[in-house]
Design a protein around this motif. Structure first.
Motif, PDB file in Angstrom:
ATOM      1  N   MET A   1     -63.770  65.470  56.568  1.00 19.05           N
ATOM      2  CA  MET A   1     -64.859  65.153  55.913  1.00 19.05           C
ATOM      3  C   MET A   1     -65.327  65.362  54.240  1.00 19.05           C
ATOM      4  N   SER A   2     -65.398  64.646  53.242  1.00 22.00           N
ATOM      5  CA  SER A   2     -65.642  65.007  52.037  1.00 22.00           C
ATOM      6  C   SER A   2     -66.591  66.626  52.355  1.00 22.00           C
ATOM      7  N   PRO A   3     -65.925  67.279  50.583  1.00 22.21           N
ATOM      8  CA  PRO A   3     -67.262  68.280  50.536  1.00 22.21           C
ATOM      9  C   PRO A   3     -68.886  67.537  49.988  1.00 22.21           C
ATOM     10  N   GLN A   4     -69.262  66.699  49.696  1.00 17.68           N
ATOM     11  CA  GLN A   4     -70.219  66.224  49.551  1.00 17.68           C
ATOM     12  C   GLN A   4     -70.842  66.047  50.396  1.00 17.68           C
ATOM     13  N   ALA A   5     -69.859  66.055  52.108  1.00 16.81           N
ATOM     14  CA  ALA A   5     -70.684  65.353  53.032  1.00 16.81           C
ATOM     15  C   ALA A   5     -71.523  66.756  53.270  1.00 16.81           C
ATOM     16  N   LYS A   6     -70.443  67.716  53.797  1.00 13.64           N
ATOM     17  CA  LYS A   6     -70.485  68.715  54.077  1.00 13.64           C
ATOM     18  C   LYS A   6     -71.338  69.681  53.572  1.00 13.64           C
ATOM     19  N   GLY A   7     -71.839  68.868  52.323  1.00 13.05           N
ATOM     20  CA  GLY A   7     -73.048  69.533  51.599  1.00 13.05           C
ATOM     21  C   GLY A   7     -73.720  68.864  51.655  1.00 13.05           C
ATOM     22  N   VAL A   8     -74.159  68.034  52.594  1.00 15.85           N
ATOM     23  CA  VAL A   8     -75.484  67.457  52.515  1.00 15.85           C
ATOM     24  C   VAL A   8     -75.657  67.696  54.644  1.00 15.85           C
ATOM     25  N   LEU A   9     -74.871  67.955  55.027  1.00 16.15           N
ATOM     26  CA  LEU A   9     -75.306  68.687  56.318  1.00 16.15           C
ATOM     27  C   LEU A   9     -75.862  69.765  56.482  1.00 16.15           C
ATOM     28  N   ALA A  10     -75.119  70.756  55.303  1.00 18.43           N
ATOM     29  CA  ALA A  10     -75.107  72.195  55.323  1.00 18.43           C
ATOM     30  C   ALA A  10     -77.240  72.733  54.773  1.00 18.43           C
ATOM     31  N   ALA A  11     -77.474  71.578  53.410  1.00 20.85           N
ATOM     32  CA  ALA A  11     -78.682  70.990  53.162  1.00 20.85           C
ATOM     33  C   ALA A  11     -79.733  70.798  54.534  1.00 20.85           C
ATOM     34  N   ILE A  12     -79.414  69.702  55.457  1.00 20.58           N
ATOM     35  CA  ILE A  12     -80.061  69.318  55.964  1.00 20.58           C
ATOM     36  C   ILE A  12     -80.538  70.608  57.533  1.00 20.58           C
ATOM     37  N   GLY A  13     -79.028  71.266  57.370  1.00 17.90           N
ATOM     38  CA  GLY A  13     -79.110  72.662  58.621  1.00 17.90           C
ATOM     39  C   GLY A  13     -80.729  73.601  57.901  1.00 17.90           C
ATOM     40  N   ALA A  14     -79.918  73.891  57.114  1.00 17.87           N
ATOM     41  CA  ALA A  14     -80.902  74.313  55.946  1.00 17.87           C
ATOM     42  C   ALA A  14     -82.660  73.984  56.254  1.00 17.87           C
ATOM     43  N   CYS A  15     -82.700  72.874  55.943  1.00 14.97           N
ATOM     44  CA  CYS A  15     -84.459  72.511  56.139  1.00 14.97           C
ATOM     45  C   CYS A  15     -84.655  71.989  57.173  1.00 14.97           C
ATOM     46  N   MET A  16     -84.191  71.975  58.486  1.00 13.59           N
ATOM     47  CA  MET A  16     -84.342  71.779  59.378  1.00 13.59           C
ATOM     48  C   MET A  16     -84.903  73.297  60.182  1.00 13.59           C
ATOM     49  N   ILE A  17     -83.314  74.684  59.979  1.00 23.88           N
ATOM     50  CA  ILE A  17     -84.204  75.553  59.726  1.00 23.88           C
ATOM     51  C   ILE A  17     -85.402  76.418  58.956  1.00 23.88           C
ATOM     52  N   TRP A  18     -85.814  75.928  57.994  1.00 19.85           N
ATOM     53  CA  TRP A  18     -86.703  76.371  57.529  1.00 19.85           C
ATOM     54  C   TRP A  18     -87.990  75.355  58.308  1.00 19.85           C
ATOM     55  N   GLY A  19     -87.718  74.388  58.003  1.00 21.66           N
ATOM     56  CA  GLY A  19     -88.768  73.104  59.114  1.00 21.66           C
ATOM     57  C   GLY A  19     -89.235  74.075  60.290  1.00 21.66           C
ATOM     58  N   LEU A  20     -88.364  74.072  61.522  1.00 23.40           N
ATOM     59  CA  LEU A  20     -88.734  74.179  62.733  1.00 23.40           C
ATOM     60  C   LEU A  20     -89.023  76.173  62.923  1.00 23.40           C
ATOM     61  N   SER A  21     -89.390  76.797  61.279  1.00 21.79           N
ATOM     62  CA  SER A  21     -89.374  78.408  62.091  1.00 21.79           C
ATOM     63  C   SER A  21     -90.822  78.683  61.914  1.00 21.79           C
ATOM     64  N   PRO A  22     -91.328  77.358  61.796  1.00 21.85           N
ATOM     65  CA  PRO A  22     -93.152  78.094  62.151  1.00 21.85           C
ATOM     66  C   PRO A  22     -93.111  78.543  63.800  1.00 21.85           C
ATOM     67  N   ILE A  23     -92.189  77.465  65.397  1.00 21.86           N
ATOM     68  CA  ILE A  23     -92.153  77.657  66.002  1.00 21.86           C
ATOM     69  C   ILE A  23     -91.657  79.160  66.412  1.00 21.86           C
ATOM     70  N   PHE A  24     -90.324  79.169  66.365  1.00 17.60           N
ATOM     71  CA  PHE A  24     -89.310  80.398  65.568  1.00 17.60           C
ATOM     72  C   PHE A  24     -90.927  81.794  65.692  1.00 17.60           C
ATOM     73  N   TYR A  25     -92.109  81.691  64.817  1.00 16.24           N
ATOM     74  CA  TYR A  25     -92.912  82.896  63.730  1.00 16.24           C
ATOM     75  C   TYR A  25     -93.932  82.447  65.148  1.00 16.24           C
ATOM     76  N   LYS A  26     -94.088  81.689  65.606  1.00 12.31           N
ATOM     77  CA  LYS A  26     -95.456  81.736  66.697  1.00 12.31           C
ATOM     78  C   LYS A  26     -95.095  82.377  67.987  1.00 12.31           C
ATOM     79  N   GLN A  27     -93.926  82.156  67.987  1.00 12.92           N
ATOM     80  CA  GLN A  27     -93.871  83.482  69.498  1.00 12.92           C
ATOM     81  C   GLN A  27     -94.158  85.170  68.753  1.00 12.92           C
ATOM     82  N   VAL A  28     -94.784  85.564  67.834  1.00 14.96           N
ATOM     83  CA  VAL A  28     -94.313  86.442  67.485  1.00 14.96           C
ATOM     84  C   VAL A  28     -96.225  86.763  66.878  1.00 14.96           C
ATOM     85  N   SER A  29     -96.870  85.845  66.683  1.00 19.86           N
ATOM     86  CA  SER A  29     -98.118  85.269  66.465  1.00 19.86           C
ATOM     87  C   SER A  29     -99.350  86.914  66.411  1.00 19.86           C
TER      88      SER A  29
END
Length: 306
Positions: A1-29
């Motif tokens: 896998m190219s460095p560019q592809a790895k970078g895109v996957l890393a960015a998607i992973g980061a944004c998915m964690i950020w985007g789904l974090s409301p579910i996480f913080y809802k657990q301690v509302s």
């Protein structure tokens, strides 16, 4: 896998964690937002400190604040990110994740305006149109709901100013965030001690609650590390587009998971925002294409002169 592809996957992973974090913080509302923020600060510092210790870079944290000017800059960054974190946690607990997602949708456009005002950066006509549409959406939502979307505006402005301040810090993202949470630590410890003193501390709220709060450190740190990895390997145009995954997932959590109200006014306002972002994304592609053509032309010209 190219460095560019790895970078895109890393960015998607980061944004998915950020985007789904409301579910996480809802657990301690049920825990006060200020106490959740205090735990997030403490456990983030533990995680970041561990990562830097393994890398032998702990000394860089002290170097980041070893002058009055550096300390003031990091302190201001700490204030902005602390405000952003607190308001996001509060919004999720208060059932206003829809508005928080709006804040992260308009953030790129706020960043464009900050760049224009502070650095005098040129704006294309299409970018002015995108900013005007976003402004119209905010005004429309204010009129329709008879209240300004202050959560969205504060989240966008606080993070936009945070990014502005970070441009003046000549240190890596992990080191800088570690320094920022280190400055937040005294307030966090005070909040935790005060909560313990009044008998309402989350330390007594059960294993599940404490487990979620403990994991808030890695949940904060991991996407930042992934995004930092991606930023060194992916073109800024691609990185900017991937970032829209964050508010889109937040919006989906709000409407489809939390079943928050989504009125006609919201539909119209979000429609305008999405149109603005489409125009903005097109302008980003145009700028990137023009810069690459200019680079190819310059390289060709240089080759021809040899």
């Amino acid at each position: 896998m190219s460095p560019q592809a790895k970078g895109v996957l890393a960015a998607i992973g980061a944004c998915m964690i950020w985007g789904l974090s409301p579910i996480f913080y809802k657990q301690v509302s049920h825990v006060p937002a200020i106490e959740v923020l205090a735990h997030r600060t403490v456990w983030s510092l533990v995680f970041f400190g561990g990562v830097l210790a393994l890398q032998g870079r702990l000394g860089q944290v002290l170097a980041a604040v070893n002058t009055r000017r550096k300390l003031a800059t990091v302190g201001l960054a700490s204030l902005m990110i602390g405000t952003n974190w607190f308001l996001f946690i509060w919004a999720v607990a208060a059932g206003r994740t829809t508005e928080s997602s709006l804040g992260y949708y308009i953030l790129p456009l706020v960043a464009v305006v900050i760049g224009r005002v502070i650095f005098g950066e040129a704006m294309m006509r299409s970018q002015w149109v995108a900013v005007a549409l976003a402004t119209g959406a905010v005004v429309l939502l204010t009129v329709g709901l008879q209240a300004p979307p202050w959560i969205a505006l504060t989240l966008a402005l606080s993070f936009g100013l945070y990014a502005l301040i970070k441009k003046r810090l000549d240190i890596g993202p992990v080191v800088s965030v570690t320094a920022e949470v280190l400055l937040m630590l005294p307030i966090a410890v005070f909040v935790l001690l005060q909560s313990e003193h009044t008998g309402g501390s989350a330390f007594h709220a059960g294993a599940w609650t404490m487990g979620v709060l403990l994991i808030s450190g890695p949940v904060t740190a991991l996407p930042l590390i992934l995004f930092s990895y991606a930023a060194r390997r992916v073109r800024m145009t691609s990185l900017g587009l991937v970032q829209y995954l964050n508010p889109t997932l937040q919006f989906s959590c709000a409407v489809f998971v939390f079943k928050e109200p989504f009125t006609l006014w919201h539909m119209i306002a979000f429609g305008l925002i999405w149109l603005a972002l489409a125009i903005y994304a097109a302008s980003m592609f145009a700028q990137d294409r023009a810069s690459r053509k200019a680079a190819v032309a310059a390289a060709a010209s240089g080759t021809g002169m040899m």
